[in-house]
Motif scaffolding. Structure first.
Motif, PDB file in Angstrom:
ATOM      1  N   ALA C 157       0.784  -1.388  -0.106  1.00 57.09           N
ATOM      2  CA  ALA C 157      -0.039   0.152  -0.050  1.00 57.09           C
ATOM      3  C   ALA C 157       0.840   1.348  -0.010  1.00 57.09           C
ATOM      4  CB  ALA C 157      -0.981  -0.010   1.124  1.00 57.09           C
ATOM      5  N   ILE C 160       2.397   1.800  -3.691  1.00 59.85           N
ATOM      6  CA  ILE C 160       1.753   2.126  -4.535  1.00 59.85           C
ATOM      7  C   ILE C 160       1.174   3.573  -4.376  1.00 59.85           C
ATOM      8  CG2 ILE C 160       0.925   0.027  -5.444  1.00 59.85           C
ATOM      9  CD1 ILE C 160      -1.593   0.082  -3.748  1.00 59.85           C
ATOM     10  N   GLU C 163       3.915   5.795  -5.535  1.00 53.34           N
ATOM     11  CA  GLU C 163       4.102   5.864  -7.095  1.00 53.34           C
ATOM     12  C   GLU C 163       2.915   6.714  -7.766  1.00 53.34           C
ATOM     13  OE1 GLU C 163       5.303   1.564  -7.820  1.00 53.34           O
ATOM     14  OE2 GLU C 163       3.612   1.949  -9.090  1.00 53.34           O
ATOM     15  N   VAL C 164       1.841   7.059  -7.176  1.00 52.11           N
ATOM     16  CA  VAL C 164       0.976   7.853  -7.840  1.00 52.11           C
ATOM     17  C   VAL C 164       1.812   9.317  -7.875  1.00 52.11           C
ATOM     18  CG1 VAL C 164      -1.130   9.143  -7.596  1.00 52.11           C
ATOM     19  CG2 VAL C 164      -1.085   6.631  -7.064  1.00 52.11           C
ATOM     20  N   PHE C 168       3.162  11.682 -11.103  1.00 54.66           N
ATOM     21  CA  PHE C 168       2.689  13.137 -11.507  1.00 54.66           C
ATOM     22  C   PHE C 168       4.085  14.127 -11.654  1.00 54.66           C
ATOM     23  CE2 PHE C 168      -1.413  11.985 -10.152  1.00 54.66           C
ATOM     24  CZ  PHE C 168      -1.912  11.639 -11.364  1.00 54.66           C
ATOM     25  N   TYR C 315       1.748   5.163  10.367  1.00 53.42           N
ATOM     26  CA  TYR C 315       1.160   4.540   9.214  1.00 53.42           C
ATOM     27  C   TYR C 315       0.038   5.688   8.693  1.00 53.42           C
ATOM     28  CZ  TYR C 315       0.437   1.554   5.297  1.00 53.42           C
ATOM     29  OH  TYR C 315       0.485   1.019   3.955  1.00 53.42           O
ATOM     30  N   ASP C 316      -0.696   6.104   9.482  1.00 53.73           N
ATOM     31  CA  ASP C 316      -1.931   7.093   9.004  1.00 53.73           C
ATOM     32  C   ASP C 316      -1.186   8.348   8.578  1.00 53.73           C
ATOM     33  OD1 ASP C 316      -1.132   7.755  11.648  1.00 53.73           O
ATOM     34  OD2 ASP C 316      -2.927   8.904  11.926  1.00 53.73           O
ATOM     35  N   GLN C 317      -0.041   8.803   9.190  1.00 54.32           N
ATOM     36  CA  GLN C 317       0.461  10.070   8.615  1.00 54.32           C
ATOM     37  C   GLN C 317       1.298   9.735   7.357  1.00 54.32           C
ATOM     38  OE1 GLN C 317       3.144  10.233  11.985  1.00 54.32           O
ATOM     39  NE2 GLN C 317       1.980  11.730  12.934  1.00 54.32           N
ATOM     40  N   MET C 319       0.281   7.772   5.069  1.00 54.16           N
ATOM     41  CA  MET C 319      -0.632   7.661   4.055  1.00 54.16           C
ATOM     42  C   MET C 319      -1.378   9.242   3.784  1.00 54.16           C
ATOM     43  SD  MET C 319      -1.322   5.133   2.618  1.00 54.16           S
ATOM     44  CE  MET C 319      -1.219   3.367   2.477  1.00 54.16           C
ATOM     45  N   ARG C 320      -1.312   9.803   4.997  1.00 55.40           N
ATOM     46  CA  ARG C 320      -1.783  11.326   4.540  1.00 55.40           C
ATOM     47  C   ARG C 320      -0.937  12.247   3.712  1.00 55.40           C
ATOM     48  NH1 ARG C 320      -2.522  13.413   9.769  1.00 55.40           N
ATOM     49  NH2 ARG C 320      -0.324  14.062   9.651  1.00 55.40           N
ATOM     50  N   TRP C 323      -1.284  10.691   0.002  1.00 49.90           N
ATOM     51  CA  TRP C 323      -2.655  11.064  -0.592  1.00 49.90           C
ATOM     52  C   TRP C 323      -3.216  12.383  -0.517  1.00 49.90           C
ATOM     53  CZ3 TRP C 323      -4.453   8.041  -4.248  1.00 49.90           C
ATOM     54  CH2 TRP C 323      -4.087   6.488  -4.161  1.00 49.90           C
ATOM     55  N   LYS C 324      -2.954  12.949   0.595  1.00 47.09           N
ATOM     56  CA  LYS C 324      -3.499  14.391   0.775  1.00 47.09           C
ATOM     57  C   LYS C 324      -2.656  15.569   0.708  1.00 47.09           C
ATOM     58  CE  LYS C 324      -7.463  13.272   3.772  1.00 47.09           C
ATOM     59  NZ  LYS C 324      -8.028  13.402   5.203  1.00 47.09           N
ATOM     60  N   LEU C 327      -0.024  13.996  -3.668  1.00 48.18           N
ATOM     61  CA  LEU C 327      -1.057  13.984  -4.767  1.00 48.18           C
ATOM     62  C   LEU C 327      -1.640  15.186  -5.311  1.00 48.18           C
ATOM     63  CD1 LEU C 327      -2.210  12.044  -7.004  1.00 48.18           C
ATOM     64  CD2 LEU C 327      -3.963  11.606  -5.180  1.00 48.18           C
ATOM     65  N   PRO C 328      -2.431  15.690  -4.313  1.00 47.66           N
ATOM     66  CA  PRO C 328      -2.889  17.186  -4.863  1.00 47.66           C
ATOM     67  C   PRO C 328      -1.940  18.277  -5.269  1.00 47.66           C
ATOM     68  CG  PRO C 328      -3.634  16.605  -2.705  1.00 47.66           C
ATOM     69  CD  PRO C 328      -2.702  15.762  -2.908  1.00 47.66           C
ATOM     70  N   LEU C 331      -0.530  17.184  -8.734  1.00 46.50           N
ATOM     71  CA  LEU C 331      -1.497  17.174  -9.781  1.00 46.50           C
ATOM     72  C   LEU C 331      -1.421  18.805 -10.224  1.00 46.50           C
ATOM     73  CD1 LEU C 331      -3.308  15.282 -11.042  1.00 46.50           C
ATOM     74  CD2 LEU C 331      -5.187  15.968  -9.341  1.00 46.50           C
TER      75      LEU C 331
END
Lengths: 124, 203, 347
Positions: C157, C160, C163-164, C168, C315-317, C319-320, C323-324, C327-328, C331
């Motif tokens: 997890a 990947i 990688e996103v 970008f 782990y939550d940090q 992921m945040r 993704w948060k 990623l933005p 993008l």
């Protein structure tokens, strides 16, 4: 036209790399048999646990959240896949092509906002 | 010559790993064989001169879709032996599909006046000085603009659908609220007192 | 090199084959040596920051420490747990190490010195690095043990997710260079900052994403502070728990080979690759490969430094952040960079 001769080294490299790593894995197994370090017993071969036999099957079900992350990854990966040809042809397609992509990105940004608001990106 | 050898190598491996995907007893093994099949299909794409598609095949299918498959078969505790028991029941339908596919392949081969395998030369109507990534870009964002936007909508729908189907709020969790943490001042959390000796502190 | 081998009286094809194989070995073998030395360097830097001495017994300054370790694991017994899935258990380290080697095929070491000069070099690297997940997932699953399994899921997890944003970020670089070919990307940076400096990273528009790429590459290779896959307080040794002997060492080698690769990518994409940092003729007297290695070592020092000083993420940090935050921003940066280029370069 793609220059295929540039890909042949990659294929050969793949062969050599696999061979090399297989050698690294299997050669020590042979060597340890010869040197006599290879003497397994039941306790040594059991899986790691904190000093007691495992209670349950280790391959348990896990949180659906991993699955959601994988799906979101596919979607953003596809989005990136659409961006690749766009990035190298930007000068040929001009403002029209640029605007097209901005609309496309806006669609996905909408999806991202939705995921965000729904809390799909949160990991508790 | 090398192209021909490579073609037969990749083609054989695609078919073999495809077959093993179907016949493997363990679903995880199935997925891994499927990945090998994707990988060799990418090799075939490179032989066609479609290097961009080949890389996408690996990035998207092997790198993303197969990871999801792997998660699913690892997560779902499905008894695949039970599923396979339905084999005889679905055999007629499967056989029908197989026959249709076989006929299609025969037609395709018939339509394609056969010759030596020189695939790169046959399917690459691209000017020699433009890489095919660029060639795709020149068409996709101008002529096929609506299809492209439709693809965006489909992705959006897929994302919303996935979230609706799999997301569930769990109660009783305490997620970290960074804004809250940062806003909190020492004065809110602590209290300085100077108690008299023998008095203690009242909380 | 082909011409040189052909002068020995070989036919062109044979000379090409020999030259290619020599080229491959000239990448793979020094890479393994470099990994051994970089592990030593990592331990030394880490020790120095913690005011320790680090390895200093084997050989002068402890330089031979990694080789001693290598010999030790080589002679050890390979333990395959009885509950494990034998075939996959042994294939997993092979995948990890192969993937770590393969990506080097498209890295340009100097002008014209690259094994496979393909048009889609950067996509190739992205494709290869997306395969890295499998070594981890398969090892975790095949071990049939609890901690490796959890670790493998986490690692997958995590990889990947980052990688996103890496995808970008790479697009912004590609927009500037107009190509996926790593040699072209390097050459596009020649004197691109005021005609003096050769580095995308000094461009104010690209500097923020160069930092993001550096951080993402740490997360992608599961280096500290993102080494949740082997958080020893929770997961023993992560997905490698059940491994021993050389199979264990292959994960280790692959991990460090990936770290060096990511350092090389940082150097090539944002800091001019084999070009000297300042576009000044006398500096070109130094071979390009030395500039590249110097930049790689600089980035490796940063990796090591971060590992020694930054506490591990939760782990939550993690992921945040992926993704948060990344990623933005990445993008948005694609829109920003492309809009800027449309206004200034293409219209």
């Amino acid at each position: 036209m793609t220059d295929l001769s540039q890909y042949l080294p990659i294929l050969i490299f793949l062969g050599i790399a696999v061979g090399l790593s297989a050698l690294f894995v299997f050669l020590p197994m042979g060597v340890s048999r010869l040197t006599g370090t290879h003497n397994p017993d039941a306790a040594k071969l059991s899986e790691y646990e904190c000093g007691f036999p495992a209670f349950e099957d280790s391959r348990s079900q896990f949180d659906v959240r991993f699955y959601l992350v994988a799906i979101l990854f596919i979607i953003f990966d596809l989005e990136a896949a659409f961006l690749f040809p766009w990035a190298v042809s930007l000068q040929d397609i001009g403002w029209a092509g640029w605007t097209t992509m901005m609309v496309f990105l806006a669609e996905l940004a909408l999806g991202l906002v939705y995921a965000w608001k729904k809390g799909a990106l949160d990991w508790e | 010559m090398i192209q021909t050898i490579a073609f037969y190598l990749f083609a054989t491996l695609v078919i073999a790993s495809g077959a093993l995907t179907v016949f493997a007893r363990n679903p995880v093994h199935s997925v891994l064989w499927l990945i090998l099949a994707f990988f060799n299909a990418a090799g075939l794409m490179i032989l066609l001169g479609a290097e961009f598609i080949a890389m996408l095949l690996i990035i998207v299918y092997v790198g993303a879709v197969a990871v999801l498959f792997l998660f699913v078969v690892m997560m779902l505790d499905v008894d695949f032996a039970e599923l396979r028991a339905g084999f005889v029941r679905y055999l007629p339908l499967g056989a029908l599909l197989a026959i249709v596919l076989a006929v299609e392949i025969v037609f395709a081969i018939g339509a394609w006046s056969a010759g030596a395998i020189n695939m790169g030369a046959r399917i690459a109507p691209v000017a020699s000085d433009v890489s095919n990534t660029q060639a795709i870009g020149q068409l996709l964002y101008t002529r096929y603009i609506f299809l492209f936007e439709a693809a965006g909508i489909i992705l959006l729908v897929a994302m919303v659908g996935a979230i609706v189907l799999t997301h569930r709020k769990r109660g009783g969790v305490k997620p970290q609220d960074i804004g809250h943490q940062v806003r909190r001042r020492p004065e809110d959390a602590t209290r300085l007192t100077r108690p008299e000796s023998g008095q203690g502190v009242e909380l | 090199m082909t011409a040189w081998f052909a002068s020995w009286g070989l036919t062109y094809e044979a000379a090409w084959l020999v030259a290619t194989i020599v080229g491959i070995l000239a990448i793979a073998l020094p890479l393994m040596l470099a990994v051994a030395m970089i592990i030593y360097a990592d331990r030394k830097i880490w020790a120095a920051i913690a005011l320790r001495r680090g390895p200093n017994v084997v050989g002068p300054f402890g330089l031979l420490q990694s080789f001693a370790d290598g010999l030790k694991v080589f002679l050890q017994e390979t333990i395959i747990p009885s509950g494990a899935n034998r075939g996959l258990f042994l294939i997993a380290p092979i995948i990890t190490f192969t993937v770590a080697l393969m990506a080097w095929a498209v890295i340009p070491f100097q002008a014209g010195v690259v094994l496979a000069n393909i048009n889609v070099g950067l996509l190739y690297i992205l494709a290869i690095s997306s395969l890295g997940v499998y070594g981890v997932v398969i090892s975790g699953w095949a071990s049939n043990s609890k901690y490796p399994f959890f670790s493998a899921l986490r690692a997958a997890a995590q990889m990947i997710s980052y990688e996103v944003s890496i995808g970008f970020i790479l697009i912004s670089v590609v927009l500037y260079a107009g190509s996926f070919n790593l040699s072209v990307i390097t050459l596009a940076q020649k004197g691109n900052i005021l005609g003096i400096f050769s580095a995308n990273g000094l461009n104010p528009l690209l500097f923020p994403i160069s930092v993001m790429f550096l951080i993402s590459s740490m997360a992608e290779t599961a280096r500290a502070p993102f080494d949740l896959t082997e958080a020893e307080s929770e997961l023993v040794a992560g997905y490698q728990t059940e491994y021993s002997s050389m199979s264990f060492a292959l994960f280790w080698l692959g991990e460090y080979a990936n770290v060096i690769l990511m350092c090389a990518l940082n150097a090539i994409l944002f800091w001019g690759g084999w070009l000297p940092p300042v576009d000044w003729a006398p500096l070109y007297a130094v071979p390009g490969i030395i500039w590249l290695f110097a930049k790689i070592l600089l980035f490796f020092f940063i990796f090591s430094w971060v590992k020694a000083t930054v506490p591990r993420y939760r782990y939550d940090q993690l992921m945040r952040l992926g993704w948060k935050v990344f990623l933005p921003i990445s993008l948005f940066w694609v829109c920003l960079v492309s809009g800027w280029l449309m206004l200034t370069r293409y219209s």
